[in-house]
Design a protein around this motif. Structure first.
Motif, mmCIF file in Angstrom:
data_model
loop_
_atom_site.group_PDB
_atom_site.id
_atom_site.type_symbol
_atom_site.label_atom_id
_atom_site.label_comp_id
_atom_site.label_asym_id
_atom_site.label_seq_id
_atom_site.Cartn_x
_atom_site.Cartn_y
_atom_site.Cartn_z
ATOM 1 N N PHE A 37 -27.553 1.452 30.991
ATOM 2 C CA PHE A 37 -26.359 1.053 30.115
ATOM 3 C C PHE A 37 -24.848 1.132 30.450
ATOM 4 N N PHE A 38 -24.659 2.657 30.870
ATOM 5 C CA PHE A 38 -23.196 3.029 31.258
ATOM 6 C C PHE A 38 -22.769 2.430 32.507
ATOM 7 N N PHE A 39 -23.780 2.047 33.504
ATOM 8 C CA PHE A 39 -23.513 1.586 34.516
ATOM 9 C C PHE A 39 -23.228 0.074 34.489
ATOM 10 N N TYR A 40 -24.134 -0.555 33.561
ATOM 11 C CA TYR A 40 -24.103 -1.920 33.321
ATOM 12 C C TYR A 40 -24.107 -2.371 31.808
ATOM 13 N N PRO A 41 -22.757 -1.832 31.330
ATOM 14 C CA PRO A 41 -22.389 -2.070 29.797
ATOM 15 C C PRO A 41 -22.578 -3.859 29.484
ATOM 16 N N ASP A 42 -23.638 -4.082 28.813
ATOM 17 C CA ASP A 42 -23.902 -5.517 28.235
ATOM 18 C C ASP A 42 -24.484 -5.187 26.786
ATOM 19 N N VAL A 43 -24.276 -6.237 25.988
ATOM 20 C CA VAL A 43 -25.054 -6.060 24.632
ATOM 21 C C VAL A 43 -26.098 -6.192 24.732
ATOM 22 N N ARG A 44 -27.028 -6.908 25.682
ATOM 23 C CA ARG A 44 -28.204 -7.033 25.641
ATOM 24 C C ARG A 44 -28.981 -5.801 26.044
ATOM 25 N N ILE A 45 -28.335 -4.875 27.195
ATOM 26 C CA ILE A 45 -28.902 -3.654 27.579
ATOM 27 C C ILE A 45 -28.587 -2.858 26.611
ATOM 28 N N PHE A 46 -27.529 -2.895 25.817
ATOM 29 C CA PHE A 46 -27.464 -1.584 24.645
ATOM 30 C C PHE A 46 -28.459 -1.886 23.713
ATOM 31 N N ALA A 47 -28.630 -3.283 23.346
ATOM 32 C CA ALA A 47 -29.584 -3.319 22.193
ATOM 33 C C ALA A 47 -31.257 -2.799 22.735
ATOM 34 N N SER A 48 -31.338 -3.149 23.880
ATOM 35 C CA SER A 48 -32.708 -2.681 24.641
ATOM 36 C C SER A 48 -32.905 -1.045 24.523
ATOM 37 N N VAL A 49 -31.620 -0.469 24.897
ATOM 38 C CA VAL A 49 -31.526 1.005 25.052
ATOM 39 C C VAL A 49 -31.821 1.408 23.637
ATOM 40 N N LEU A 50 -30.993 0.870 22.783
ATOM 41 C CA LEU A 50 -31.262 1.418 21.202
ATOM 42 C C LEU A 50 -32.544 1.307 20.873
ATOM 43 N N TRP A 51 -33.327 0.202 21.184
ATOM 44 C CA TRP A 51 -34.806 -0.191 20.691
ATOM 45 C C TRP A 51 -35.572 0.960 21.227
ATOM 46 N N LEU A 52 -35.346 1.019 22.561
ATOM 47 C CA LEU A 52 -36.141 2.326 23.406
ATOM 48 C C LEU A 52 -36.045 3.533 22.704
ATOM 49 N N THR A 53 -34.740 4.019 22.281
ATOM 50 C CA THR A 53 -34.607 5.284 21.899
ATOM 51 C C THR A 53 -35.322 5.550 20.422
ATOM 52 N N LEU A 54 -35.418 4.207 19.699
ATOM 53 C CA LEU A 54 -35.800 4.370 18.433
ATOM 54 C C LEU A 54 -37.567 4.300 18.419
ATOM 55 N N VAL A 55 -37.921 3.360 19.384
ATOM 56 C CA VAL A 55 -39.401 3.673 19.613
ATOM 57 C C VAL A 55 -39.747 4.922 20.224
ATOM 58 N N MET A 56 -39.285 5.691 20.975
ATOM 59 C CA MET A 56 -39.605 6.787 21.470
ATOM 60 C C MET A 56 -39.359 8.073 20.662
ATOM 61 N N SER A 57 -38.260 7.886 19.774
ATOM 62 C CA SER A 57 -38.352 8.928 18.500
ATOM 63 C C SER A 57 -39.250 8.809 17.670
ATOM 64 N N VAL A 58 -39.952 7.437 17.232
ATOM 65 C CA VAL A 58 -40.971 7.455 16.281
ATOM 66 C C VAL A 58 -42.184 7.858 17.277
ATOM 67 N N TRP A 59 -42.501 7.596 18.506
ATOM 68 C CA TRP A 59 -43.716 8.272 18.991
ATOM 69 C C TRP A 59 -43.756 9.510 19.077
ATOM 70 N N MET A 60 -42.488 10.164 19.621
ATOM 71 C CA MET A 60 -42.457 11.776 19.461
ATOM 72 C C MET A 60 -42.878 12.369 18.170
ATOM 73 N N LYS A 61 -42.727 11.590 17.015
ATOM 74 C CA LYS A 61 -42.848 12.211 15.832
ATOM 75 C C LYS A 61 -44.160 12.027 15.643
ATOM 76 N N ILE A 62 -45.030 11.065 16.278
ATOM 77 C CA ILE A 62 -46.563 10.816 15.727
ATOM 78 C C ILE A 62 -46.980 11.628 16.904
ATOM 79 N N GLU A 63 -46.903 11.814 17.869
ATOM 80 C CA GLU A 63 -47.448 12.860 19.002
ATOM 81 C C GLU A 63 -47.301 14.284 18.601
ATOM 82 N N GLU A 64 -46.105 14.720 17.929
ATOM 83 C CA GLU A 64 -46.084 16.083 17.413
ATOM 84 C C GLU A 64 -46.799 16.375 16.307
#
Length: 89
Positions: A37-64
């Motif tokens: 995202f920082f190399f290619y700042p675009d709203v679509r990439i930003f939305a994707s990165v936010l979604w990825l971060t959220l999904v991974m945060s939830v997955w980490m909680k489930i795994e833990e």
């Protein structure tokens, strides 16, 4: 799926990269995604990165939760010593 993958683990790994962070693969994925995202700042990439971060945060909680159920106090002690995503400086 996390509880099933926890069932396949026979011991808690706390050496190597797992001495620095509890979720090194998720850490790398999150850093990579934000770097893109920082190399290619675009709203679509930003939305994707936010979604990825959220999904991974939830997955980490489930795994833990699954790891706590499997390893109990051993994992709780590990959680107190080792940061979740980013290593201590």
């Amino acid at each position: 799926k996390a509880p099933l993958s926890a069932d396949a683990i026979d011991r808690l790994v706390t050496e190597g990269v797992y001495e620095k962070v509890r979720h090194p693969i998720y850490s790398a994925d999150i850093v990579l995604a934000w770097s893109i995202f920082f190399f290619y700042p675009d709203v679509r990439i930003f939305a994707s990165v936010l979604w990825l971060t959220l999904v991974m945060s939830v997955w980490m909680k489930i795994e833990e939760k699954a790891l706590i159920e499997k390893f109990g106090r051993e994992y709780e002690g590990y959680r107190l010593r080792v940061p979740k995503i980013f290593p201590k400086l």
